[in-house]
Design a protein around this motif. Structure first.
Motif, PDB file in Angstrom:
ATOM      1  N   TYR A  31     -31.291  10.369 -83.189  1.00 25.70           N
ATOM      2  CA  TYR A  31     -32.536  10.750 -83.563  1.00 25.70           C
ATOM      3  C   TYR A  31     -32.285  11.174 -85.096  1.00 25.70           C
ATOM      4  O   TYR A  31     -33.198  10.765 -86.113  1.00 25.70           O
ATOM      5  N   ASN A  32     -31.403  11.939 -85.495  1.00 32.62           N
ATOM      6  CA  ASN A  32     -31.225  12.559 -86.860  1.00 32.62           C
ATOM      7  C   ASN A  32     -30.849  11.538 -87.760  1.00 32.62           C
ATOM      8  O   ASN A  32     -31.213  11.708 -88.976  1.00 32.62           O
ATOM      9  N   ASP A  58     -41.221  10.613 -85.931  1.00 32.81           N
ATOM     10  CA  ASP A  58     -41.559  10.852 -84.575  1.00 32.81           C
ATOM     11  C   ASP A  58     -42.215   9.536 -84.095  1.00 32.81           C
ATOM     12  O   ASP A  58     -42.169   8.989 -83.007  1.00 32.81           O
ATOM     13  N   VAL A 114     -31.673  12.262 -77.857  1.00 36.89           N
ATOM     14  CA  VAL A 114     -32.980  11.633 -78.236  1.00 36.89           C
ATOM     15  C   VAL A 114     -34.120  11.874 -77.339  1.00 36.89           C
ATOM     16  O   VAL A 114     -35.366  12.005 -77.440  1.00 36.89           O
ATOM     17  N   GLU A 117     -35.573  14.929 -77.898  1.00 37.45           N
ATOM     18  CA  GLU A 117     -36.348  14.965 -79.207  1.00 37.45           C
ATOM     19  C   GLU A 117     -37.981  14.251 -78.941  1.00 37.45           C
ATOM     20  O   GLU A 117     -38.908  14.519 -79.689  1.00 37.45           O
TER      21      GLU A 117
END
Length: 210
Positions: A31-32, A58, A114, A117
């Motif tokens: 995700y990052n 997002d 993830v 997240e």
């Protein structure tokens, strides 16, 4: 009086190219490591086009996962134990894929990655939360149909609550990934389904103990 001009319709090819590119980055870097600007560059799409469709990272990440989930079907072979185990394994594979996204090879990482997240994204944005509910509603409808057909043919108890059974199964997988970090695999899916069906099977269908 003239009607207001409508905006240009969305180009499905652009959506496909962007989501495919974003999925590759998300799975590779986690995700990052997902960047809308880099996705736009790799997909050959203007950044303004991407931001109109997906205003934040997002939104883009959730759209990617929704697309991946929609590609997973549910088989109905007439054997509810086998079919539910196969479906739970598909969910487990998807969760593991998201959990391991961006992870360094050989690293023993029990974090939800993830998956966590995406849950947080739904809490941050009401529209993302709604998108997630719609995705799960579509998938759940297929699973509930599978369970209902098994109930109608007498494989499951007549008074079975299909939604509760599905909650027991899918909820356990997400709990292990998001909370305990424990592994989810085919063997766990088999044990999970067996435990749930012990209380759901029509008694005449339960094989006698040896």
């Amino acid at each position: 009086m003239n009607q207001a001009r409508r905006g240009r319709p969305r180009d499905a090819q652009v959506d496909e190219r962007v989501l495919r590119t974003a999925a590759g980055l998300l799975l590779e870097r986690g995700y990052n490591g997902l960047s809308i600007d880099e996705v736009a560059e790799r997909a050959g799409v203007a950044k303004t086009t991407l931001y109109r469709r997906w205003p934040t990272k997002d939104h883009l990440a959730v759209a990617v996962v929704a697309r991946l989930q929609d590609d997973d079907g549910i088989d109905d072979t007439g054997d509810i134990r086998r079919d539910l185990t196969d479906y739970m394994e598909k969910i487990a594979d998807a969760l593991n894929r998201m959990r391991s996204a961006g992870r360094t090879a050989g690293r023993d990482d029990r974090s939800a990655g993830v998956v966590a997240e995406l849950v947080a994204a739904g809490a941050r944005h009401d529209d993302i939360g709604e998108m997630g509910r719609q995705v799960y509603a579509r998938r759940n409808a297929l699973a509930l149909g599978l369970i209902e057909r098994a109930r109608l043919r007498g494989e499951l108890r007549a008074d079975l609550d299909a939604a509760v059974l599905l909650d027991q199964l899918a909820g356990a997988l997400y709990y292990r990934v998001l909370v305990t970090g424990a592994p989810v695999d085919r063997a766990y899916a088999e044990r999970l389904v067996a435990a749930a069906l012990d209380g759901a099977m029509n008694r005449k269908e339960i094989p006698p103990c040896p």
